[in-house]
Design a protein around this motif. Structure first.
Motif, PDB file in Angstrom:
ATOM      1  N   ILE A  28      36.804 -63.360 -20.855  1.00 55.20           N
ATOM      2  CA  ILE A  28      36.174 -64.666 -20.639  1.00 55.20           C
ATOM      3  C   ILE A  28      36.380 -65.558 -21.848  1.00 55.20           C
ATOM      4  O   ILE A  28      36.698 -66.748 -21.721  1.00 55.20           O
ATOM      5  N   LEU A  29      36.211 -64.990 -23.038  1.00 54.55           N
ATOM      6  CA  LEU A  29      36.401 -65.757 -24.266  1.00 54.55           C
ATOM      7  C   LEU A  29      37.800 -66.353 -24.335  1.00 54.55           C
ATOM      8  O   LEU A  29      37.966 -67.561 -24.537  1.00 54.55           O
ATOM      9  N   VAL A  30      38.830 -65.513 -24.160  1.00 55.46           N
ATOM     10  CA  VAL A  30      40.211 -65.998 -24.260  1.00 55.46           C
ATOM     11  C   VAL A  30      40.515 -66.974 -23.130  1.00 55.46           C
ATOM     12  O   VAL A  30      41.113 -68.035 -23.347  1.00 55.46           O
ATOM     13  N   ALA A  43      45.633 -65.369 -27.259  1.00 56.24           N
ATOM     14  CA  ALA A  43      45.599 -63.909 -27.432  1.00 56.24           C
ATOM     15  C   ALA A  43      44.530 -63.551 -28.447  1.00 56.24           C
ATOM     16  O   ALA A  43      44.304 -64.294 -29.413  1.00 56.24           O
ATOM     17  N   LEU A  44      43.870 -62.434 -28.209  1.00 53.47           N
ATOM     18  CA  LEU A  44      42.870 -61.930 -29.143  1.00 53.47           C
ATOM     19  C   LEU A  44      43.363 -60.629 -29.750  1.00 53.47           C
ATOM     20  O   LEU A  44      43.703 -59.688 -29.030  1.00 53.47           O
ATOM     21  N   TYR A  45      43.418 -60.577 -31.065  1.00 53.95           N
ATOM     22  CA  TYR A  45      43.837 -59.387 -31.802  1.00 53.95           C
ATOM     23  C   TYR A  45      42.588 -58.776 -32.441  1.00 53.95           C
ATOM     24  O   TYR A  45      41.878 -59.443 -33.196  1.00 53.95           O
ATOM     25  N   LYS A  62      45.547 -61.069 -23.523  1.00 58.05           N
ATOM     26  CA  LYS A  62      46.424 -62.228 -23.611  1.00 58.05           C
ATOM     27  C   LYS A  62      46.302 -63.040 -22.332  1.00 58.05           C
ATOM     28  O   LYS A  62      46.139 -62.490 -21.244  1.00 58.05           O
ATOM     29  N   ARG A  63      46.374 -64.373 -22.480  1.00 60.86           N
ATOM     30  CA  ARG A  63      46.357 -65.267 -21.329  1.00 60.86           C
ATOM     31  C   ARG A  63      47.528 -66.232 -21.481  1.00 60.86           C
ATOM     32  O   ARG A  63      47.684 -66.874 -22.518  1.00 60.86           O
TER      33      ARG A  63
END
Length: 521
Positions: A28-30, A43-45, A62-63
């Motif tokens: 949801i965040l990304v 993208a969240l790492y 990743k979106r």
């Protein structure tokens, strides 16, 4: 950040409260960050959840249709910079010399990198890219920074929630195991008749105490004469004479080659008519159970620790149902020194009487839209809107006490100047007479995530907040009222007028207050 962006932030934040899964929250965040900012890829790492020798951040979500790197080294200049400054980073174009690895794909031309952290833990790095140069400006930065800060707390809440759930499962499994052991154990049971003779004993008592059929109808005192001490024998006789229950006696049974550490409960036996018919003696062999008791005590202590940990994160009404249904986690608040202000519209109550709700909302939104921009400009934190009142704070989550107070007072003065300005874009027509009164105070408070699983907000509470709210009621239309604590922090940067001390609710002593007239050039 305009009111439309605030509404987007509220809507996106509400989505975060719909799921207690870490994976869902991250998606949801990304997704929301990418959609609202209209980025090409996001993208969240994430940092490793446990301490390992792994020196990389792994891409966990990743979106977007573009390929991006799977890992980021913690030694990269980009990661080192974000860890050191703990602030968002914007790369405007490929021509920038630094942090080009923030451009996740060769098709991208600008990037924004945001830390996803809490005060106690680094969670990850959110990177968004656009094919356009100079794509990420002030408004996008403010929205994304606020959204990731809120998201960091919620992700951390879920991680804590999952950790505690696992701990609770381990403890419950241990307790179930122990309860099974205790229920399968056979205590040593002996009964006597009304004359003090042995009437019955079970097999466990026969095995451990060397009782046999020949002992039936013999005096209990005679059997235990040399194997129990006189104090225990006296208590047995006392229970028989007084017909009272005696619990928790402890001693050592010693006979021949048998030595048993025991606890003893003595209960009178009575007939349906209440006639005394003897005693029940229930021995527990503590020698064999000592190790199990130690484990039970350990389990109880671990459960208490878990409860204490929950209490730092959860509201009190949820704690009572904790063991049956642990559902809510509330991040414990941290103590900070901050400056808080309340800005309330004067004349609003009488103005709103008889007006259509749509018209009232339009008037408020026009004012809030510009006032909020000023608060954000001065790096303030919008805590909440209370009807026609704005509550804001400086010094959360990062404290810089002197600068916080200066920024807060500067913001208040600019709001008042805007309200007085003839070129303002709000309070027109029937609302043209509306003005604003502002009260401010600086001091210690508690900040943290407050709420429930349906809604959790980062907010501030404490005496500092209460005093600021009281001063808002003291401030007249067009005034900015501060306490001497705020005055001490802003130095000579503002022209002040000392007012008569005022008594406010909850305070024994009158407060020394000042009216802020203008900012000194």
């Amino acid at each position: 950040m305009g009111i439309a962006t605030i509404e987007e932030l509220v809507r996106a934040s509400a989505l975060l409260t719909t799921d207690q899964s870490r994976t869902s929250l991250i998606s949801i965040l990304v997704g929301q960050a990418q959609d609202i900012s209209k980025s090409e890829v996001g993208a969240l790492y994430a940092y490793p959840m446990k301490e390992t020798n792994n020196n990389t951040l792994k891409m966990v979500f990743k979106r977007g249709k573009y390929n991006v790197p799977t890992f980021f080294s913690m030694d990269s200049d980009l990661i080192q910079f974000i860890e050191d400054c703990k602030e968002a980073l914007i790369v405007h174009s490929k021509e920038d010399k630094f942090f080009q690895d923030s451009l996740l794909n060769e098709s991208m031309n600008s990037a924004i990198v945001l830390p996803l952290n809490t005060a106690k833990r680094k969670i990850g790095i959110l990177i968004l890219n656009s094919k356009q140069k100079d794509f990420y400006g002030k408004n996008k930065l403010h929205f994304l920074d606020a959204f990731t800060r809120l998201s960091g707390g919620m992700v951390h809440n879920v991680e804590l929630f999952q950790e505690v759930k696992l701990k609770l499962k381990e403890i419950e499994a241990l307790q179930r195991y122990q309860e099974s052991i205790f229920s399968s154990m056979t205590n040593l049971l002996i009964t006597t008749d009304g004359n003090g003779n042995i009437h019955y004993f079970n097999q466990a008592a026969a095995d451990r105490l060397k009782l046999n059929k020949n002992n039936i109808d013999n005096k209990l005192e005679t059997f235990f004469n040399k194997s129990l001490n006189k104090k225990i024998l006296k208590e047995i006789v006392s229970s028989a004479d007084s017909h009272r229950e005696i619990l928790g006696l402890e001693g050592i049974y010693s006979k021949d080659d048998i030595e048993m550490d025991f606890s003893l409960n003595i209960s009178p036996l009575k007939s349906r008519m209440g006639k005394h018919e003897g005693l029940t003696l229930l021995f527990t062999d503590q020698s064999k159970e000592q190790e199990l008791k130690q484990k039970a005590n350990l389990a109880v202590e671990e459960r208490r620790i878990v409860k204490d940990m929950f209490s730092r994160y959860m509201s009190a009404d949820v704690l009572k149902n904790l063991m049956e249904s642990p559902e809510l986690v509330q991040l414990g608040g941290s103590k900070k020194d901050a400056t808080v202000f309340f800005a309330d519209i004067r004349g609003y109550t009488s103005f709103s009487e008889g007006k259509e709700p749509e018209y009232i909302i339009e008037i408020l939104n026009e004012y809030f839209s510009e006032a909020v921009e000023i608060v954000i400009k001065y790096n303030g934190y919008i805590d909440k809107f209370i009807g026609d009142c704005i509550m804001a704070a400086w010094g959360v989550p990062v404290v810089n006490q002197d600068k916080d107070a200066i920024a807060g007072v500067g913001c208040a003065i600019e709001i008042q100047e805007l309200v007085k300005s003839k070129s303002r874009n709000f309070f027109h027509g029937k609302a043209s007479h509306l003005q604003v009164g502002i009260g401010m105070h600086s001091g210690p408070l508690i900040s943290g995530n407050l709420g429930s699983s349906r809604r959790m907000d980062y907010s501030v509470i404490g005496d500092t907040v209460n005093i600021a709210a009281r001063l808002e009621g003291v401030a007249k239309a067009g005034e900015v009222i501060i306490t001497e604590q705020t005055r001490d922090l802003i130095g000579d940067r503002f022209k002040l007028k000392e007012l008569a001390p005022v008594k406010v609710k909850g305070k024994d002593k009158a407060l020394h207050i000042f009216s802020v007239l203008k900012q000194v050039s």
